[in-house]
Motif scaffolding. Sequence first.
Motif, PDB file in Angstrom:
ATOM      1  N   HIS A 168       0.842  -1.197   0.000  1.00 22.72           N
ATOM      2  CA  HIS A 168       0.000   0.000   0.000  1.00 22.72           C
ATOM      3  C   HIS A 168       0.877   1.246   0.000  1.00 22.72           C
ATOM      4  CE1 HIS A 168      -1.214   3.255   2.821  1.00 22.72           C
ATOM      5  NE2 HIS A 168      -2.317   3.278   2.107  1.00 22.72           N
ATOM      6  N   THR A 169       0.442   2.279  -0.713  1.00 25.01           N
ATOM      7  CA  THR A 169       1.156   3.549  -0.696  1.00 25.01           C
ATOM      8  C   THR A 169       0.183   4.698  -0.855  1.00 25.01           C
ATOM      9  OG1 THR A 169       3.069   4.719  -1.626  1.00 25.01           O
ATOM     10  CG2 THR A 169       1.602   3.639  -3.187  1.00 25.01           C
ATOM     11  N   TRP A 170       0.575   5.855  -0.329  1.00 21.15           N
ATOM     12  CA  TRP A 170      -0.207   7.097  -0.463  1.00 21.15           C
ATOM     13  C   TRP A 170       0.756   8.195  -0.882  1.00 21.15           C
ATOM     14  CZ3 TRP A 170      -0.674  11.423   3.319  1.00 21.15           C
ATOM     15  CH2 TRP A 170      -1.680  12.324   2.967  1.00 21.15           C
ATOM     16  N   LYS A 171       0.451   8.879  -1.986  1.00 20.05           N
ATOM     17  CA  LYS A 171       1.363   9.849  -2.566  1.00 20.05           C
ATOM     18  C   LYS A 171       0.691  11.211  -2.716  1.00 20.05           C
ATOM     19  CE  LYS A 171       4.632   6.781  -3.348  1.00 20.05           C
ATOM     20  NZ  LYS A 171       4.879   6.093  -4.599  1.00 20.05           N
ATOM     21  N   LEU A 172       1.483  12.253  -2.519  1.00 25.19           N
ATOM     22  CA  LEU A 172       1.094  13.625  -2.816  1.00 25.19           C
ATOM     23  C   LEU A 172       2.232  14.259  -3.607  1.00 25.19           C
ATOM     24  CD1 LEU A 172      -0.264  14.670   0.685  1.00 25.19           C
ATOM     25  CD2 LEU A 172      -1.603  14.802  -1.411  1.00 25.19           C
ATOM     26  N   CYS A 173       1.906  14.905  -4.705  1.00 26.01           N
ATOM     27  CA  CYS A 173       2.918  15.581  -5.511  1.00 26.01           C
ATOM     28  C   CYS A 173       2.522  17.041  -5.717  1.00 26.01           C
ATOM     29  CB  CYS A 173       3.081  14.890  -6.865  1.00 26.01           C
ATOM     30  SG  CYS A 173       3.835  13.259  -6.777  1.00 26.01           S
ATOM     31  N   ALA A 174       3.494  17.840  -6.161  1.00 27.29           N
ATOM     32  CA  ALA A 174       3.293  19.274  -6.398  1.00 27.29           C
ATOM     33  C   ALA A 174       2.786  19.977  -5.140  1.00 27.29           C
ATOM     34  CB  ALA A 174       2.343  19.504  -7.567  1.00 27.29           C
ATOM     35  N   LEU A 175       3.379  19.616  -3.988  1.00 28.14           N
ATOM     36  CA  LEU A 175       2.997  20.184  -2.706  1.00 28.14           C
ATOM     37  C   LEU A 175       3.725  21.502  -2.449  1.00 28.14           C
ATOM     38  CD1 LEU A 175       3.172  17.082  -0.338  1.00 28.14           C
ATOM     39  CD2 LEU A 175       1.152  18.490  -0.689  1.00 28.14           C
ATOM     40  N   PRO A 176       3.026  22.539  -2.008  1.00 27.68           N
ATOM     41  CA  PRO A 176       3.732  23.752  -1.583  1.00 27.68           C
ATOM     42  C   PRO A 176       4.398  23.549  -0.229  1.00 27.68           C
ATOM     43  CG  PRO A 176       1.380  23.993  -1.221  1.00 27.68           C
ATOM     44  CD  PRO A 176       1.569  22.673  -1.918  1.00 27.68           C
ATOM     45  N   LEU A 177       5.569  24.143  -0.040  1.00 26.17           N
ATOM     46  CA  LEU A 177       6.279  24.008   1.225  1.00 26.17           C
ATOM     47  C   LEU A 177       7.221  25.179   1.420  1.00 26.17           C
ATOM     48  CD1 LEU A 177       9.562  22.694   0.984  1.00 26.17           C
ATOM     49  CD2 LEU A 177       8.158  21.151  -0.381  1.00 26.17           C
ATOM     50  N   ARG A 178       7.684  25.332   2.649  1.00 23.27           N
ATOM     51  CA  ARG A 178       8.702  26.320   2.980  1.00 23.27           C
ATOM     52  C   ARG A 178       9.957  25.572   3.371  1.00 23.27           C
ATOM     53  NH1 ARG A 178      10.066  31.454   1.712  1.00 23.27           N
ATOM     54  NH2 ARG A 178      11.247  32.478   3.386  1.00 23.27           N
ATOM     55  N   LEU A 179      11.063  25.875   2.708  1.00 24.20           N
ATOM     56  CA  LEU A 179      12.334  25.197   2.935  1.00 24.20           C
ATOM     57  C   LEU A 179      13.288  26.126   3.662  1.00 24.20           C
ATOM     58  CD1 LEU A 179      14.392  22.860   2.354  1.00 24.20           C
ATOM     59  CD2 LEU A 179      14.879  24.015   0.185  1.00 24.20           C
ATOM     60  N   ALA A 180      13.856  25.641   4.765  1.00 21.92           N
ATOM     61  CA  ALA A 180      14.875  26.387   5.502  1.00 21.92           C
ATOM     62  C   ALA A 180      16.105  25.513   5.655  1.00 21.92           C
ATOM     63  CB  ALA A 180      14.352  26.814   6.866  1.00 21.92           C
TER      64      ALA A 180
END
Length: 330
Positions: A168-180
């Motif tokens: 089983h797998t669950w995927k999310l792509c093109a996610l907005p995020l803040r990188l530090a």
Amino acid sequence: MTDSRLPAAPPALHAGSGRVADYGRYEGRVFDLSTAAWDGSRGAFSPRRLQRKGWMYFGAFTPRYMVGYAVADAGLMATAFVYVYDRQAKKLTEHKATVPFGFATDFAPSPDADWQLRGGKRHWHARPAGSGWDVRFEAPGLKLQMEFRDAGPGMTAIASSPGRPFHHTWKLCALPLRLALEIDGQRIEQDATGTLDFTLGYPPRHTDWNWASLDGVTEDGQRIGVNLVAHFMNGHENAMWLGDRLLPLAQAVFQYDPAQLLQPWRVHTADGVLDVQFVPEGERREDISVGLLASRFTQPFGRFTGTLKTTDGVKKVEGFGVVEQHHAKW
């Protein structure tokens, strides 16, 4: 390309009496992830320790930086890695750890779990925060934080696993995020986009796959995210995030030279809807052999360009991402 909608994910992995929920590809996530029906006793030779695997993988992409981050419960051992590639300086910074029995017997892998692993002075910690995730790493010379914001229900895939219960797998792509990043004494903060991969299941004892996770834009400015797998999961997890739509994709075909993984790859779907060339800029690789477990893993990262067939015609696409070649005995 047809704009077909995926059915909603089942509420639980189990469908009563230990039976697995129907195999297939779904929109949304499974919230009841209990594996008690298949895990057996709490001993070192139980299916929980010998067969069940779970992991969280996060990727982040900016024009300058590429980040890969994973924490995994592989039963008999826990593993983790993080890498940051600075495209401008052409520099790769990497940390990794392998910890026998690194997760407790009663640890229940989930996107809602608190994932922590320590290896010496290195500390991985990923946890839910608000509607997204707070992902951190700290070691001498590198501090990393990724603040992921939820971006829709994601895609679930459930497939058979020869000789074992399911995968089983669950995927999310093109996610907005803040990188530090705090690296070599320099602090950088940037908005970015990225990917999340949560996996929980019982993969076959011998497992091979190719994987691609791509994040970019179409020529008319639509955000696109792509998840493709070959040789594993029966094609169930092939999907595309296009704007605010989640669309299924056909079987994936990976064309590359296994002896020269830093040469260009061609990745396309069997129906010709997506066809891209991936040009690696570097790679993260690892060869683990510990007792009953072995993993040969290579993840090139870089740029892609290509075409996408839509109901509005053929569009050019470009962006960043990763591809992968993986051989495992677990």
